[in-house]
Structure formats: structure tokens, C-alpha cells
Design an enzyme around this catalytic site. Structure first.
Site, PDB file in Angstrom:
ATOM      1  N   GLY A  56       0.821  -1.192   0.000  1.00  0.00           N
ATOM      2  CA  GLY A  56       0.000   0.000   0.000  1.00  0.00           C
ATOM      3  C   GLY A  56       0.861   1.250   0.000  1.00  0.00           C
ATOM      4  O   GLY A  56       2.060   1.210   0.218  1.00  0.00           O
ATOM      5  N   THR A  76       8.180   5.785  -1.544  1.00  0.00           N
ATOM      6  CA  THR A  76       9.036   5.923  -0.368  1.00  0.00           C
ATOM      7  C   THR A  76      10.444   5.497  -0.745  1.00  0.00           C
ATOM      8  O   THR A  76      10.693   5.019  -1.848  1.00  0.00           O
ATOM      9  CB  THR A  76       8.502   5.115   0.825  1.00  0.00           C
ATOM     10  OG1 THR A  76       9.190   5.501   2.017  1.00  0.00           O
ATOM     11  CG2 THR A  76       8.684   3.626   0.608  1.00  0.00           C
ATOM     12  N   SER A  90       7.821   4.630   8.129  1.00  0.00           N
ATOM     13  CA  SER A  90       6.732   4.482   7.161  1.00  0.00           C
ATOM     14  C   SER A  90       6.260   3.040   7.148  1.00  0.00           C
ATOM     15  O   SER A  90       7.050   2.118   7.357  1.00  0.00           O
ATOM     16  CB  SER A  90       7.200   4.883   5.756  1.00  0.00           C
ATOM     17  OG  SER A  90       7.628   6.224   5.730  1.00  0.00           O
ATOM     18  N   ILE A  91       4.972   2.854   6.881  1.00  0.00           N
ATOM     19  CA  ILE A  91       4.397   1.509   6.932  1.00  0.00           C
ATOM     20  C   ILE A  91       3.525   1.260   5.713  1.00  0.00           C
ATOM     21  O   ILE A  91       2.850   2.164   5.210  1.00  0.00           O
ATOM     22  CB  ILE A  91       3.581   1.304   8.230  1.00  0.00           C
ATOM     23  CG1 ILE A  91       3.104  -0.141   8.348  1.00  0.00           C
ATOM     24  CG2 ILE A  91       2.418   2.270   8.322  1.00  0.00           C
ATOM     25  CD1 ILE A  91       2.523  -0.469   9.705  1.00  0.00           C
ATOM     26  N   GLY A  92       3.557   0.040   5.231  1.00  0.00           N
ATOM     27  CA  GLY A  92       2.688  -0.386   4.143  1.00  0.00           C
ATOM     28  C   GLY A  92       2.700  -1.901   4.066  1.00  0.00           C
ATOM     29  O   GLY A  92       3.770  -2.506   3.999  1.00  0.00           O
ATOM     30  N   CYS A 110       5.550   9.451   0.285  1.00  0.00           N
ATOM     31  CA  CYS A 110       4.262   8.972   0.801  1.00  0.00           C
ATOM     32  C   CYS A 110       3.133   9.960   0.525  1.00  0.00           C
ATOM     33  O   CYS A 110       2.115   9.954   1.232  1.00  0.00           O
ATOM     34  CB  CYS A 110       4.355   8.678   2.300  1.00  0.00           C
ATOM     35  SG  CYS A 110       5.636   7.496   2.741  1.00  0.00           S
TER      36      CYS A 110
END
EC number: 2.3.1.181
Length: 332
Positions: A170, A174, A247-249, A278
Site C-alpha cells: 500500500g 518511499t 513508514s508503513i505499508g 508517501c
């Protein structure tokens, strides 16, 4: 013997079921995910988490290939177990009675059930790479990609040039590179109690926030870093409303997760702050080194702290860890 065999034979299962089907899944849940929420394993396979810690820089594509092998192991076993369950159900309907297995048949089924992989976290430090999430997959232009791949900070002119790689996670664009921990989390959501995808995301965030508090400030020291972070209306982990440190995905296929989080330890921040990362044009990236300049904590220190904190929040009491330089990938 490959390095993979050192981890345990129940980690690797060659694919026998052809290509994995990528399905678009929308997760909806009324379960509230809070910083104090806890889950716990409901399957024996989920009671141990295994941390494969890659201690040298490797290409991003290599990390993706390694991740995909472990994801396929989960998916192949799920498919095999589902097929057995369907066959047993059909036999019961056909004979209108419960099927009684003999000793050898039951032993085979028990062995298959025991083959289910444990949750695994792969932690990497990648060569400079810009990655695109699914939200930009159909929008990004060749000109934009050329700008990413042509950007070389003055301090990095003798190092490798960045690449651009499209990723199945997602989010938007990045950066991954030296000085940053990237953690890929591979687990079956259905092996945990009340753990929909959105709660896993919250759990990953909380694990990162906890790790930034407890990781040693100095290598070999017991003094914690105690870097206080927060969540905002935007995804990720933040030092302030304007400064993002992680950051996360994630990506989910048939309840099996992949991708995860990146935490900035001591990267060259110009890779991130020279572009919109992002999709947040008014925000900037920060790092442990920028926030706590006298800290000597390393990427490997943060990797260990993050996995330990993730295990706690998942209700897992056993963490098995192995350090690797690389992992050979063999194709059929």
C-alpha cells in the site's frame, strides 16, 4: 547445504500449485485497535516468531525475492490444508458418516498440519531504492522515475545510484537505503485472535514506537534511547506532526501478510526530503541520528528491538533469531 536449511526444515516448501493468484481484498472490521490492544496466537504455529536478520546491504529486488519465497510457503501450505479439508468434507457427505482414519493416514495429516510455517520477520538494509506503492502504480511517469534514479546527494556521489522499483504494498513513493531498517512481516492473520489487517498495522506502529523507547542509546549500553514518538492522522510513526521517522505499508493475500515498516536510523535524509514521500508534500523525514545526535545505536540494534516488541504485542513469547549476510534464492 543452503543457509536456508539452517533455519529449520519447516521453513521451506517448494511450490507444487502453480502461480499464486493476487486478489484485491478490502478489509472491513468494527474492532477498535488501540495502543493497549493485545492479540494472542490461536494456532500452535504462531507461538514462535522467527527473525531473519540480514546484516549487510543487499539489493532491494533480492529482499523482495526472499520475501516472496516465504509468502509462497505460507500460501502453499494453506492451499494444501484447504484441499484436504474439502476432500474430507466431501467424503463425509458421500458416505453420510464421519470418516475414520487409520494410524498412517492420521500421521500424514498430523505431519502436514505441523508443516505450517511460523510467523517470520525479515529485516534488511537495502541499497538506495525508491519504491512505488499501489496508489502510484498507474500514475507515475517515466520522467518522474528518471528524476528519482538520477538523484545523487553530494555525499553519495561515489556510492551506488538509486533505483526505482514498483512494489506490491500500500501507499505511494518511499525510499529504502543504507542507515534504514526495513522489516517485512509474514504471518497468517487467522492464526491470531482478533487480528484484522488494520489492527496488524496498528500493532506494527506500536512496536516501532516501543522499540524507539527501549533500544540502547549506545551500542553495548543498557541506557535506553527513550525517543518519544506519536501517531498522527497520517500513516506511520512521527516525532512531531511534521517529522516522520517510520513508514508503513502492508500487503495481504488470503490472510497472509507481507511488506511492513521502515525505520530511519541514520540514512542520508536528502534522499527523502528532496522529494514528496508517501504523498505528504508538507512533511519531512527525520531519523534517530537527527533527533538524538549523540546516539550510536545501529540498524541491527533497532531491528532486534523492533522484532522483540512486535512479538510482545502479538502475544508471542519465543523469538528465534539468525543473522545472515545473504540467502540464496533458487527457482524451479
Amino acid at each position: 547445504m543452503s543457509k536456508l536449511m539452517l533455519i529449520g526444515t519447516n521453513y521451506w516448501y517448494p511450490s507444487k500449485f502453480g502461480c499464486t493468484i493476487f486478489r484485491k481484498v478490502r478489509f472491513q472490521s468494527t474492532l477498535k485497535c488501540t495502543s493497549t490492544a493485545r492479540t494472542q496466537p490461536i494456532d500452535p504455529s504462531a507461538k514462535t516468531i522467527r527473525h531473519l536478520q540480514f546484516v549487510k546491504e543487499i539489493p532491494f529486488e533480492t529482499g523482495i525475492d526472499i520475501q516472496e519465497k516465504f509468502v509462497r510457503a505460507h500460501l502453499d501450505i494453506k492451499q494444501l490444508q484447504s484441499k484436504i479439508k474439502r476432500e474430507m468434507t466431501n467424503l463425509q457427505k458421500e458416505h453420510n458418516a464421519e470418516i475414520q482414519l487409520n494410524f498412517h493416514e492420521q500421521m500424514i495429516l498430523d505431519n502436514i498440519n505441523q508443516m505450517k510455517p511460523n510467523p517470520i520477520v525479515l529485516t534488511f538494509q537495502f541499497e538506495p531504492t525508491y519504491t512505488g506503492g499501489k496508489r502510484v502504480k498507474k500514475q507515475i511517469t517515466d520522467e518522474q522515475i528518471a528524476r528519482y534514479e538520477g538523484f545523487i546527494p553530494s555525499k553519495q556521489k561515489y556510492n551506488k545510484k538509486p533505483k526505482f522499483v514498483q512494489a506490491e504494498r500500500g501507499g505511494q513513493v518511499t525510499f529504502h537505503g543504507p542507515g534504514q531498517i526495513v522489516a517485512y512481516i509474514i504471518l497468517d492473520l487467522k492464526t491470531f485472535q482478533n487480528l484484522p489487517a488494520k489492527c496488524l498495522v496498528s500493532t506494527i506502529d506500536n512496536a516501532a514506537m516501543n522499540a524507539l523507547k527501549v533500544v540502547p542509546k549506545f551500542q553495548g549500553s543498557d541506557e535506553p534511547l527513550n525517543l518519544i514518538t506519536q501517531k498522527t492522522n497520517d500513516t506511520g510513526v512521527w516525532v512531531s506532526n511534521q517529522e516522520k521517522i517510520a513508514s508503513i505499508g502492508i500487503h495481504v493475500r488470503r490472510s497472509v501478510t507481507s511488506h511492513g515498516i521502515c525505520i530511519n536510523v541514520d540514512p542520508d535524509l536528502s534522499y527523502m526530503n528532496s522529494f514528496t514521500m508517501c504523498g505528504l508534500s508538507e512533511k519531512k523525514a527525520t531519523s534517530i541520528r537527527e533527533q538524538v545526535p549523540d546516539s550510536s545505536t545501529s540498524v541491527n540494534d533497532v531491528a532486534v528491538a523492533f522484532v522483540n516488541q512486535l512479538a510482545k504485542l502479538l502475544g508471542i513469547t519465543t523469538v528465534e533469531r539468525i543473522q545472515l549476510d545473504d540467502l540464496p534464492i533458487y527457482t524451479d
